[in-house]
Motif scaffolding. Structure first.
Motif, PDB file in Angstrom:
ATOM      1  N   ARG A  83       0.736  -1.148   0.124  1.00  0.00           N
ATOM      2  CA  ARG A  83       0.066  -0.047   0.247  1.00  0.00           C
ATOM      3  C   ARG A  83       0.898   1.232  -0.218  1.00  0.00           C
ATOM      4  N   LEU A  84       2.082   1.131   0.807  1.00  0.00           N
ATOM      5  CA  LEU A  84       2.913   2.347   0.825  1.00  0.00           C
ATOM      6  C   LEU A  84       3.427   2.484  -0.641  1.00  0.00           C
ATOM      7  N   LEU A  85       3.795   1.527  -1.372  1.00  0.00           N
ATOM      8  CA  LEU A  85       4.309   1.671  -2.841  1.00  0.00           C
ATOM      9  C   LEU A  85       3.328   2.158  -3.734  1.00  0.00           C
ATOM     10  N   ILE A  86       2.037   1.810  -3.570  1.00  0.00           N
ATOM     11  CA  ILE A  86       0.888   2.417  -4.318  1.00  0.00           C
ATOM     12  C   ILE A  86       0.868   3.954  -4.123  1.00  0.00           C
ATOM     13  N   ASP A  87       0.552   4.166  -2.724  1.00  0.00           N
ATOM     14  CA  ASP A  87       0.572   5.664  -2.342  1.00  0.00           C
ATOM     15  C   ASP A  87       1.709   6.347  -2.822  1.00  0.00           C
ATOM     16  N   MET A  88       2.856   5.714  -2.760  1.00  0.00           N
ATOM     17  CA  MET A  88       3.972   6.638  -3.455  1.00  0.00           C
ATOM     18  C   MET A  88       3.849   6.947  -4.970  1.00  0.00           C
ATOM     19  N   ASN A  89       3.469   5.827  -5.500  1.00  0.00           N
ATOM     20  CA  ASN A  89       3.504   6.103  -7.048  1.00  0.00           C
ATOM     21  C   ASN A  89       2.275   7.104  -7.260  1.00  0.00           C
ATOM     22  N   ASN A  90       1.136   7.240  -6.742  1.00  0.00           N
ATOM     23  CA  ASN A  90       0.096   7.897  -6.826  1.00  0.00           C
ATOM     24  C   ASN A  90       0.546   9.431  -6.381  1.00  0.00           C
ATOM     25  N   GLN A  91       1.259   9.659  -5.479  1.00  0.00           N
ATOM     26  CA  GLN A  91       1.978  10.690  -5.138  1.00  0.00           C
ATOM     27  C   GLN A  91       2.808  11.461  -6.249  1.00  0.00           C
ATOM     28  N   LYS A  92       3.652  10.499  -6.711  1.00  0.00           N
ATOM     29  CA  LYS A  92       4.586  11.158  -7.968  1.00  0.00           C
ATOM     30  C   LYS A  92       3.708  11.422  -8.939  1.00  0.00           C
ATOM     31  N   LYS A  93       2.343  10.880  -9.229  1.00  0.00           N
ATOM     32  CA  LYS A  93       1.485  11.319 -10.384  1.00  0.00           C
ATOM     33  C   LYS A  93       0.930  12.572 -10.190  1.00  0.00           C
ATOM     34  N   GLN A  94       0.649  12.931  -8.946  1.00  0.00           N
ATOM     35  CA  GLN A  94      -0.366  14.101  -8.495  1.00  0.00           C
ATOM     36  C   GLN A  94       0.815  15.267  -8.418  1.00  0.00           C
ATOM     37  N   LEU A  95       2.185  14.891  -8.363  1.00  0.00           N
ATOM     38  CA  LEU A  95       3.383  16.147  -8.408  1.00  0.00           C
ATOM     39  C   LEU A  95       3.409  16.422  -9.759  1.00  0.00           C
ATOM     40  N   LYS A  96       3.296  15.386 -10.638  1.00  0.00           N
ATOM     41  CA  LYS A  96       3.612  15.556 -12.213  1.00  0.00           C
ATOM     42  C   LYS A  96       2.396  16.494 -12.682  1.00  0.00           C
ATOM     43  N   ASN A  97       1.298  16.150 -12.257  1.00  0.00           N
ATOM     44  CA  ASN A  97       0.110  16.872 -12.808  1.00  0.00           C
ATOM     45  C   ASN A  97       0.240  18.416 -12.287  1.00  0.00           C
TER      46      ASN A  97
END
Length: 143
Positions: A83-97
């Protein structure tokens, strides 16, 4: 002297050739592979975001990092770290947006600034007049 140098070089070459690979069991210790390190995979700690060297891709070294820095997470199941890995990947996508929207805002600012300069008005007119016009136009496009 030259034998020592030759022997020393050979040892360094042997060390450089060996590249450790990631194992799925390392997820139990909250480690995944850092992005951009496919050739020589480096472990990334999911808890503290620390990237270690490829030489640290040993279970003993990963366990030492995990137990010394994140001992409070010792009994957590693997699902928690996934879940931490999924959250980290989602966070990176949000920062890119966010970065792309900031670029758009900056580009708009650069387009408006010369127009304000041509009118020979103070730049504060941009805060009063132009900002109000852009907000009303954006609201109209949103409908």
């Amino acid at each position: 002297m030259s034998r020592y140098v030759d022997c020393h070089k050979r040892k360094q070459e042997k060390k450089l050739e060996f590249v450790r690979q990631y194992d799925e069991k390392y997820m139990e210790l909250a480690f995944t592979v850092a992005r951009g390190s496919e050739q020589s995979p480096r472990p990334l700690c999911l808890v503290c975001d620390q990237v270690l060297s490829n030489n640290a891709m040993k279970p003993s070294k990963l366990a030492r990092h995990f137990h010394s820095k994140h001992g409070n997470l010792k009994g957590k199941p693997v699902k928690f770290f996934e879940r931490l890995l999924i959250d980290m990947n989602n966070q990176k996508k949000q920062l890119k947006n966010m970065k792309t929207s900031e670029k758009s805002l900056l580009r708009g600012s650069y387009l408006i600034s010369p127009q304000i300069a041509k009118t020979r008005k103070p730049y504060t007119i941009g805060e009063k007049l132009v900002k109000a016009c852009i907000l009303s136009a954006a609201e109209d496009f949103g409908r």
